[in-house]
Design an enzyme around this catalytic site. Sequence first.
Site, PDB file in Angstrom:
ATOM      1  N   GLY A  56       0.843  -1.182   0.000  1.00  0.00           N
ATOM      2  CA  GLY A  56       0.000   0.000   0.000  1.00  0.00           C
ATOM      3  C   GLY A  56       0.878   1.231   0.000  1.00  0.00           C
ATOM      4  N   GLN A  61       3.203   9.957   1.133  1.00  0.00           N
ATOM      5  CA  GLN A  61       4.476   9.244   1.244  1.00  0.00           C
ATOM      6  C   GLN A  61       5.416   9.569   0.082  1.00  0.00           C
ATOM      7  OE1 GLN A  61       2.432   5.291   2.287  1.00  0.00           O
ATOM      8  NE2 GLN A  61       4.461   5.172   3.237  1.00  0.00           N
ATOM      9  N   CYS A 104       6.213  -0.017   7.273  1.00  0.00           N
ATOM     10  CA  CYS A 104       5.811   1.136   6.481  1.00  0.00           C
ATOM     11  C   CYS A 104       6.944   1.481   5.528  1.00  0.00           C
ATOM     12  CB  CYS A 104       5.523   2.318   7.408  1.00  0.00           C
ATOM     13  SG  CYS A 104       5.018   3.821   6.566  1.00  0.00           S
ATOM     14  N   LEU A 105       6.592   1.816   4.289  1.00  0.00           N
ATOM     15  CA  LEU A 105       7.618   2.190   3.312  1.00  0.00           C
ATOM     16  C   LEU A 105       8.331   3.481   3.699  1.00  0.00           C
ATOM     17  CD1 LEU A 105       5.743   1.274   0.012  1.00  0.00           C
ATOM     18  CD2 LEU A 105       7.497  -0.048   1.228  1.00  0.00           C
ATOM     19  N   HIS A 146      -4.075   1.428   7.891  1.00  0.00           N
ATOM     20  CA  HIS A 146      -2.744   2.040   7.829  1.00  0.00           C
ATOM     21  C   HIS A 146      -2.711   3.169   6.794  1.00  0.00           C
ATOM     22  CE1 HIS A 146       1.792   1.682   7.916  1.00  0.00           C
ATOM     23  NE2 HIS A 146       1.631   2.251   6.726  1.00  0.00           N
ATOM     24  N   GLU A 147      -3.221   2.893   5.587  1.00  0.00           N
ATOM     25  CA  GLU A 147      -3.170   3.902   4.520  1.00  0.00           C
ATOM     26  C   GLU A 147      -4.104   5.076   4.818  1.00  0.00           C
ATOM     27  OE1 GLU A 147      -0.722   3.767   2.595  1.00  0.00           O
ATOM     28  OE2 GLU A 147      -0.228   1.681   3.010  1.00  0.00           O
ATOM     29  N   HIS A 150      -2.381   7.331   7.197  1.00  0.00           N
ATOM     30  CA  HIS A 150      -1.398   8.197   6.542  1.00  0.00           C
ATOM     31  C   HIS A 150      -2.037   9.497   6.076  1.00  0.00           C
ATOM     32  CE1 HIS A 150       2.555   6.465   6.331  1.00  0.00           C
ATOM     33  NE2 HIS A 150       2.111   5.312   5.865  1.00  0.00           N
TER      34      HIS A 150
END
Length: 190
Positions: A56, A61, A104-105, A146-147, A150
């Site tokens: 995701g 991000q 997380c990226l 999670h997304e 963000h």
Amino acid sequence: MRHSAIPGSSGLVRPMRLLGDPVLHAPCEEITAFDGALAQLVEDLFATMYAAQGVGLAANQVGLPLRVFVYDCPDDEDRRHLGHVVNPRLVETGGVSVRGPEGCLSLPGLEAGTRRFDRAVVEGFDRTGEPVRVEGTGFFARCLQHETDHLDGTVYTDRLTGLRRVRALRAARRARWAGPAPVSQDRDPS
């Protein structure tokens, strides 16, 4: 030659923003134009997510404070969920609350046990402005929460408490990718 029907195949890989970058810690703006620029952003998000080997990715991000995210994520039964949501709202959570490993990226190589609901429902729009409703369970429910977090300016480390939070932030400060300014801006409870 790339095939245009494959998500991300016409997208550009954008630089990833890392923990501490202010764009990750502020709520994102609603999208009002469902146009070619939005379609290209969705393509870029897919390309960037795949290049980083994620499941995701939210627009902030990659430095754009806009309410859109993409996903290509399995659930606990290994069913693949692929798509994107513009202006998502987390409208329902339920089931049991499970603490599971979350990464997380924007915090490459790190993860921590984070509590999430086992079921989540997100409503929003696709890139053409058509309404969408996405329901997920297990790992996919974790991804949806999670997304959406963000886009509200929340990173998963913000959901951690006590020793888990202290350890995660310490690991982030010590990570090879951490620069002195961005990570030091993050709130450390110690």
